[in-house]
Design an enzyme around this catalytic site. Structure first.
Site, PDB file in Angstrom:
ATOM      1  N   LYS A  53       0.843  -1.198   0.000  1.00 11.34           N
ATOM      2  CA  LYS A  53       0.000   0.000   0.000  1.00 11.34           C
ATOM      3  C   LYS A  53       0.877   1.246   0.000  1.00 11.34           C
ATOM      4  CE  LYS A  53      -3.787  -2.546   2.006  1.00 11.34           C
ATOM      5  NZ  LYS A  53      -4.484  -3.044   3.192  1.00 11.34           N
ATOM      6  N   GLN A  97      -5.291  -1.871   9.336  1.00  8.69           N
ATOM      7  CA  GLN A  97      -5.025  -3.170   8.701  1.00  8.69           C
ATOM      8  C   GLN A  97      -5.648  -4.296   9.524  1.00  8.69           C
ATOM      9  OE1 GLN A  97      -3.467  -3.652   5.644  1.00  8.69           O
ATOM     10  NE2 GLN A  97      -4.118  -5.755   5.919  1.00  8.69           N
ATOM     11  N   ASP A 120     -11.270   2.412   3.312  1.00  5.32           N
ATOM     12  CA  ASP A 120     -11.585   0.992   3.113  1.00  5.32           C
ATOM     13  C   ASP A 120     -13.086   0.789   2.918  1.00  5.32           C
ATOM     14  OD1 ASP A 120      -9.564  -0.861   2.889  1.00  5.32           O
ATOM     15  OD2 ASP A 120      -9.221  -1.043   5.038  1.00  5.32           O
TER      16      ASP A 120
END
Ligand code: NAD
Length: 284
Positions: A53, A97, A120
């Site tokens: 990322k 995460q 997200d």
């Protein structure tokens, strides 16, 4: 005839060039899109995802910051960090995460992220927006999958779509997106009876199960669009949920693993971060 390959590498490179142009335009206006990634614990797979990322951000000219927290971090410390990032004007996107270490409450942590910075798309507000058809942040993996399905050029309206998997991060939002495209959607899961009877009807089959080569050729309708979300490791090699070599001889379109959906997920994360930064510019 062998299926045509939906090449996630090429498609994600195209998306990233477009994002890089948008980032350059924002930089001219004095805004550098910034992504913060919180990594709690030392899961080796998460380490790789977080590194990728960061690399993606660099490629398109964005700024990224990784906040590492120990495996024993408390819920309060984690949420306090999220709050700091919510208030930081240099950060446009925040990502926690997953999975978090077992003692932490994932849902509580995710709901601390400002919905506008939730790149997200896992915040309940964004999940609700997707459910009701309102504009919101769409989770990266299903968003990338839809992009790949659209790239076939086939009309989606009225198609039979079957999603295997009902997780909040892949299966459910995927089903919602396909419904929005006017597909007739079936969601299959671990308690589904006669799975192959469902999958054999699918014009579009999305596999998000997490079991290596789970979807075999006899489960696939000839000519179907088959999207493999799975990431499994077998004898040190990465493979998907679809038995690629056999299914390829039956499907019309297929995504490889690696080089398929995974690449698109990162590109969509960058796209969501660019969107978030552009929103702040519009509201400045
Ligand atoms: P998950 O474990 O949360 O969900 C798996 C789903 O599969 C469940 O809903 C379960 O009901 C279903 N399932 C399990 N056994 C089944 C069976 N026998 N028949 C039918 N359904 C069954 O997993 P997830 O987070 O949704 O991820 C799924 C896969 O996708 C994993 O391999 C994961 O690593 C991968 N993944 C890839 C990306 C990417 O960017 N490519 C992103 C997220 C997840």
């Amino acid at each position: 005839m062998a299926a045509k390959i939906l090449d996630g590498k090429t498609m994600s490179e195209e998306l990233k060039s477009n994002i890089a142009r948008r980032v350059a335009a924002m930089r001219e206006k004095g805004v550098i899109p910034g992504l913060a990634v919180i990594l709690a614990g030392d899961d080796p797979a998460s380490e790789i995802y977080v590194r990728n990322k960061g690399k993606g951000c660099e490629e398109v000219g964005m700024f990224s910051r990784t906040i590492r927290m120990g495996a024993d971090v408390s819920q309060e410390e984690l949420e306090a960090e999220i709050q700091r990032l919510n208030e930081d004007p240099a950060i446009h996107g925040i990502l926690v995460q997953l999975p978090l270490p077992g003692h932490l409450n994932e849902e509580a942590a995710l709901s601390r992220i400002l919905p506008e910075k939730d790149v997200d798309g896992f915040h309940l507000i964004n999940a609700g927006r997707l459910m009701t058809g309102a504009e919101g942040v769409i989770p990266c993996t299903p968003k990338g999958v839809l992009h790949m399905i659209r790239a076939t050029g086939e009309p989606l309206s009225g198609k039979e779509a079957v999603v295997i998997g009902r997780s909040n991060i892949v299966g459910k939002p995927m089903a919602m997106l396909l419904l929005r495209e006017n597909c007739t959607v079936t969601v299959c899961h671990s308690r589904t009876r006669n799975l192959a009877e469902h999958t054999r009807r699918a014009d579009i089959l999305v596999a998000a199960v997490g079991k290596a080569r789970f979807v075999t050729a006899d489960m696939v309708k000839p000519g179907a669009i088959v999207i493999d979300v799975g990431i499994n490791r077998v004898d040190g090699k990465v493979c998907g949920d679809v038995d690629f070599d056999a299914v390829r001889e039956r499907a019309g379109w297929i995504t490889p693993v690696p080089g398929g959906v995974g690449k698109m997920t990162i590109a969509m994360l960058l796209a969501n971060t660019a969107d978030a930064a552009e929103r702040t510019l519009r509201h400045a």
